[in-house]
Design a protein around this motif. Structure first.
Motif, mmCIF file in Angstrom:
data_model
loop_
_atom_site.group_PDB
_atom_site.id
_atom_site.type_symbol
_atom_site.label_atom_id
_atom_site.label_comp_id
_atom_site.label_asym_id
_atom_site.label_seq_id
_atom_site.Cartn_x
_atom_site.Cartn_y
_atom_site.Cartn_z
ATOM 1 N N THR A 10 1.100 -1.110 -0.084
ATOM 2 C CA THR A 10 -0.130 0.026 0.106
ATOM 3 C C THR A 10 0.846 1.084 0.064
ATOM 4 O O THR A 10 1.596 1.505 1.023
ATOM 5 C CB THR A 10 -1.024 0.007 1.405
ATOM 6 N N PRO A 11 0.903 1.990 -1.038
ATOM 7 C CA PRO A 11 2.196 3.093 -1.226
ATOM 8 C C PRO A 11 1.719 4.170 -0.437
ATOM 9 O O PRO A 11 0.459 4.443 -0.115
ATOM 10 C CB PRO A 11 2.000 3.386 -2.813
ATOM 11 N N ALA A 12 2.493 4.820 0.042
ATOM 12 C CA ALA A 12 2.475 6.152 0.980
ATOM 13 C C ALA A 12 2.481 7.232 0.167
ATOM 14 O O ALA A 12 2.837 7.241 -1.021
ATOM 15 C CB ALA A 12 3.661 6.201 1.849
ATOM 16 N N GLY A 13 1.670 8.443 0.564
ATOM 17 C CA GLY A 13 1.729 9.424 -0.241
ATOM 18 C C GLY A 13 0.393 10.482 -0.004
ATOM 19 O O GLY A 13 -0.502 9.787 0.942
ATOM 20 N N ARG A 14 0.258 11.553 -0.675
ATOM 21 C CA ARG A 14 -0.921 12.314 -0.572
ATOM 22 C C ARG A 14 -1.523 12.459 -1.806
ATOM 23 O O ARG A 14 -1.043 12.341 -2.862
ATOM 24 C CB ARG A 14 -0.364 13.751 -0.403
ATOM 25 N N PHE A 15 -2.979 11.664 -1.722
ATOM 26 C CA PHE A 15 -3.731 11.562 -2.897
ATOM 27 C C PHE A 15 -4.922 12.322 -2.774
ATOM 28 O O PHE A 15 -5.843 12.110 -1.864
ATOM 29 C CB PHE A 15 -4.240 9.928 -2.843
ATOM 30 N N VAL A 16 -5.305 13.243 -3.791
ATOM 31 C CA VAL A 16 -6.473 13.830 -4.013
ATOM 32 C C VAL A 16 -7.518 12.788 -4.648
ATOM 33 O O VAL A 16 -7.187 12.204 -5.661
ATOM 34 C CB VAL A 16 -6.324 15.061 -5.004
ATOM 35 N N SER A 17 -8.448 12.448 -3.627
ATOM 36 C CA SER A 17 -9.307 11.383 -3.991
ATOM 37 C C SER A 17 -10.666 11.528 -4.504
ATOM 38 O O SER A 17 -11.217 12.560 -3.827
ATOM 39 C CB SER A 17 -9.227 10.406 -2.910
ATOM 40 N N SER A 18 -11.584 10.876 -5.036
ATOM 41 C CA SER A 18 -12.845 10.928 -5.379
ATOM 42 C C SER A 18 -13.574 9.517 -5.417
ATOM 43 O O SER A 18 -12.839 8.508 -5.592
ATOM 44 C CB SER A 18 -13.010 11.970 -6.715
#
Length: 219
Positions: free
Chosen positions: A117-125
């Motif tokens: 499960t990659p780490a990061g900042r994801f703008v999600s919808s």
């Protein structure tokens, strides 16, 4: 050929066909849950909350923090008020990156050490699976999503793992994040229904500074 993206899309069909049975945590008393959760989160989660609110990195959108080390997910509204928390199932392998092109690879070709499960900042919808069921996409190209827990194969015991107090039991997926059905339908779906949001997947092998470009410690 069954790819990771196909699996992520397809399994969600089962999640929404199944009856929505109430969980032990009914979320009837969010204030109490919020107070308890804020007092018992990790230092990493608290530092991340402080940075998000100080910098307004969520850009006035609802946001979620996923703590991989504790296998927990925290849902916040756009103002930073904690709405609830839950256990989560994560990728089988420890790691903060996705293998390039993994979303289109056949499942049989993905060894256990690449199921991260990659780490990061994801703008999600919100999106839809193959039969129209709802799913929260973090990264479509890498087939990374968050969704209600699905049955999987009987030997995986996903519902049992989700309820287990042992963090190691939570490492079972190909990378997607499984959460309790009630948590998803009560908190996640309404929060993202009329707005994009930001999902912060915290690193487990690197620092916040290495993963979030604008991260800083709040004194």
């Amino acid at each position: 050929m069954i790819t990771r993206k196909t699996l992520c899309l397809g399994w969600l069909i089962l999640a929404f066909i199944a009856p929505q049975v109430a969980q032990a945590n009914s979320y009837d008393q969010l204030d109490s849950i919020s107070r308890y959760a804020l007092e018992h989160t990790s230092i990493q989660v608290n530092n991340t909350i402080n940075w998000i609110m100080d910098s307004q990195d969520n850009l006035d959108m609802p946001f979620m923090i996923i703590d991989k080390q504790e296998a927990k997910v925290f849902m916040f509204d756009a103002q930073g008020q904690l709405q609830g928390e839950a256990s989560a199932l994560l990728g089988m392998a420890v790691g903060d990156d996705s293998v390039p092109g993994i979303g289109e690879r056949a499942l049989a070709s993905i060894p256990p050490d690449e199921r991260t499960t990659p780490a990061g900042r994801f703008v999600s919808s919100l999106g839809r699976n193959l039969k129209g069921g709802e799913i929260l996409w973090l990264d479509y190209e890498d087939a990374l999503s968050l969704h209600p827990v699905v049955a999987g194969t009987p030997s995986e015991r996903r519902e049992e793992r989700l309820a287990s107090p042992d963090v190691q039991d939570k490492r079972i997926s190909y990378g997607c994040i499984n959460v309790p059905k009630t948590f998803y339908t009560t908190l996640v779906s309404p929060a993202f229904k009329h707005s994009n949001g930001v999902v912060y997947v915290l690193p487990e092998t690197r620092s916040n500074h290495a993963v979030f470009a604008s991260y800083y410690e709040v004194m």
